[in-house]
Design an enzyme around this catalytic site. Structure first.
Site, short mmCIF file in Angstrom:
data_model
loop_
_atom_site.label_atom_id
_atom_site.label_comp_id
_atom_site.label_asym_id
_atom_site.label_seq_id
_atom_site.Cartn_x
_atom_site.Cartn_y
_atom_site.Cartn_z
N HIS A 110 0.83 -1.22 0.00
CA HIS A 110 0.00 0.00 0.00
C HIS A 110 0.86 1.25 0.00
O HIS A 110 0.37 2.34 0.29
CB HIS A 110 -0.97 -0.01 1.19
CG HIS A 110 -1.93 -1.17 1.11
ND1 HIS A 110 -2.56 -1.67 2.21
CD2 HIS A 110 -2.33 -1.94 0.07
CE1 HIS A 110 -3.34 -2.70 1.85
NE2 HIS A 110 -3.19 -2.89 0.55
N CYS A 153 9.13 14.21 -12.47
CA CYS A 153 10.11 13.14 -12.45
C CYS A 153 11.43 13.60 -13.10
O CYS A 153 11.42 14.19 -14.18
CB CYS A 153 9.55 11.93 -13.22
SG CYS A 153 10.74 10.57 -13.34
N GLY A 193 -0.58 -9.27 12.79
CA GLY A 193 -1.22 -7.96 12.97
C GLY A 193 -2.05 -7.50 11.80
O GLY A 193 -2.04 -6.32 11.45
N SER A 195 -6.11 -7.94 10.07
CA SER A 195 -7.46 -8.53 10.17
C SER A 195 -7.77 -9.32 8.89
O SER A 195 -8.78 -10.01 8.82
CB SER A 195 -8.49 -7.40 10.34
OG SER A 195 -8.48 -6.56 9.18
N1 APR Z 1 -0.33 -7.68 18.17
C1 APR Z 1 -1.04 -8.49 17.34
N2 APR Z 1 -2.16 -8.10 16.67
C2 APR Z 1 -2.56 -6.82 16.85
C3 APR Z 1 -1.88 -5.91 17.71
C4 APR Z 1 -0.73 -6.39 18.39
N3 APR Z 1 -0.01 -5.62 19.22
N4 APR Z 1 -2.54 -4.71 17.67
C5 APR Z 1 -3.60 -4.88 16.83
N5 APR Z 1 -3.60 -6.14 16.34
C6 APR Z 1 -4.51 -6.72 15.35
C7 APR Z 1 -5.95 -6.25 15.44
O1 APR Z 1 -6.69 -7.13 16.29
C8 APR Z 1 -6.42 -6.35 13.99
O2 APR Z 1 -7.02 -7.62 13.72
O3 APR Z 1 -4.07 -6.28 14.08
C9 APR Z 1 -5.15 -6.25 13.17
C10 APR Z 1 -5.07 -4.97 12.36
O4 APR Z 1 -6.06 -5.08 11.36
P1 APR Z 1 -6.44 -3.78 10.50
O5 APR Z 1 -6.58 -2.63 11.40
O6 APR Z 1 -7.59 -4.17 9.62
O7 APR Z 1 -5.15 -3.51 9.62
P2 APR Z 1 -4.74 -4.21 8.26
O8 APR Z 1 -5.13 -5.64 8.26
O9 APR Z 1 -3.32 -3.87 8.03
O10 APR Z 1 -5.64 -3.40 7.20
C11 APR Z 1 -5.33 -3.57 5.84
O11 APR Z 1 -6.84 -1.75 5.32
O12 APR Z 1 -7.61 0.38 5.72
C12 APR Z 1 -6.79 -0.38 4.92
O13 APR Z 1 -4.92 0.41 3.75
C13 APR Z 1 -5.35 0.08 5.04
O14 APR Z 1 -3.35 -1.27 4.90
C14 APR Z 1 -4.62 -1.15 5.53
C15 APR Z 1 -5.54 -2.28 5.11
#
Ligand code: APR
Length: 252
Positions: A110, A153, A193, A195
């Site tokens: 991203h 660029c 980390g 979802s």
């Molecule tokens: N250790 C382990 N897991 C963790 C911790 C931690 N310390 N803190 C948070 N989490 C988990 C949360 O429970 C959640 O399930 O990390 C996950 C983060 O999920 P999201 O917030 O959905 O992030 P991500 O999966 O990276 O989202 C993907 O969505 O909004 C877009 O572009 C954005 O790159 C992002 C993409």
């Protein structure tokens, strides 16, 4: 007491899976940076979770105010031990590169908030080397109108935009190709980390699983692919991963 025993047991299982693997790929999401002080999106207090409750984002730190945490450092150790072959990250916070991950060993699917890129030839520039001034030139998102004074660029005079991929933006070709290549080769993927809510990023663990790789999910909550994981560890990445590294060094 049970919790400590459980973590110990999970660490041993993860170390065993790593030692039995030949091609470890790590996949990270915003949850790996929460222990640095950044908010995630869909965690209990995430930016989208709060928005859906009509709440403003929690007062957190900005990207340029935070440092890599123990989880980032542990992944860098996996790189330095020659165990991690590639890192696929959804994060734009630059913390993996800041922790010492080699640029050739990571795909930032991203983008990266510190990086600009040419829309024509894909040349990458740091904000400083291209003298991008956000006050003058704006954020440089593809979806925003081009500002006349924006730097162009140096290679092809093309339009420079932020490398950050917003919803509806096309995915970066080079990063997707590299992530696909290493996902096809991996026999173990540590999914930390995330979802696993956003495609096409979340297809990589799914594809690895389909190719017969073992999947370990480390998350303090549930994810959309828990049911197909070979091991799910409900622990903070910054607490679990240093014990994995310690154990790996013991048994190496
Ligand atoms: N250790 C382990 N897991 C963790 C911790 C931690 N310390 N803190 C948070 N989490 C988990 C949360 O429970 C959640 O399930 O990390 C996950 C983060 O999920 P999201 O917030 O959905 O992030 P991500 O999966 O990276 O989202 C993907 O969505 O909004 C877009 O572009 C954005 O790159 C992002 C993409």
């Amino acid at each position: 007491m049970k919790q400590i025993l459980q973590i110990k047991d999970e660490v041993n299982q993860i170390v065993e899976l790593i030692n039995d693997s030949n091609y470890l790929v790590v996949f990270t999401g915003a949850g790996i940076s929460t222990e640095s002080g950044l908010a995630d999106f869909r965690g209990a207090d995430g930016i989208w979770t709060r928005r859906d409750k009509g709440l403003p984002p929690k007062k957190g730190k900005h990207f340029d105010e935070v440092e890599p945490n123990k989880a980032h450092i542990a992944i860098k150790e996996l790189q330095d031990m020659g165990i991690m072959k590639f890192l696929i990250s959804q994060n734009v916070d630059n913390l993996h590169l800041e922790s010492g991950i080699k640029p050739e060993l990571i795909s930032e699917l991203h983008g990266n908030y510190t990086l600009m890129k040419c829309l024509e030839c894909d040349e990458r520039y740091s904000r400083t080397e291209i003298q991008w001034d956000r006050e003058l030139h704006g954020r440089g998102f593809r979806t925003e109108p081009q500002v006349v004074s924006q730097p162009s660029c140096k290679k092809c005079e093309g339009r420079i935009i932020s490398s950050v991929v917003n919803f509806k933006d096309p995915m970066p070709e080079k990063e997707m190709k590299l992530s696909k290549h290493h996902t096809e080769k991996c026999d173990l993927m540590l999914v930390i980390g995330s979802s696993l809510s956003v495609q096409p990023a979340s297809n990589f663990p799914r594809r690895a699983k389909k190719n017969g790789a073992k999947i370990v999910i480390i998350n303090i909550d549930i994810t959309s692919q828990d049911d197909t994981a070979d091991l799910k560890s409900v622990n903070k990445a910054g607490e679990l991963l240093p014990s994995v590294i310690e154990k790996l060094k013991e048994v190496k």
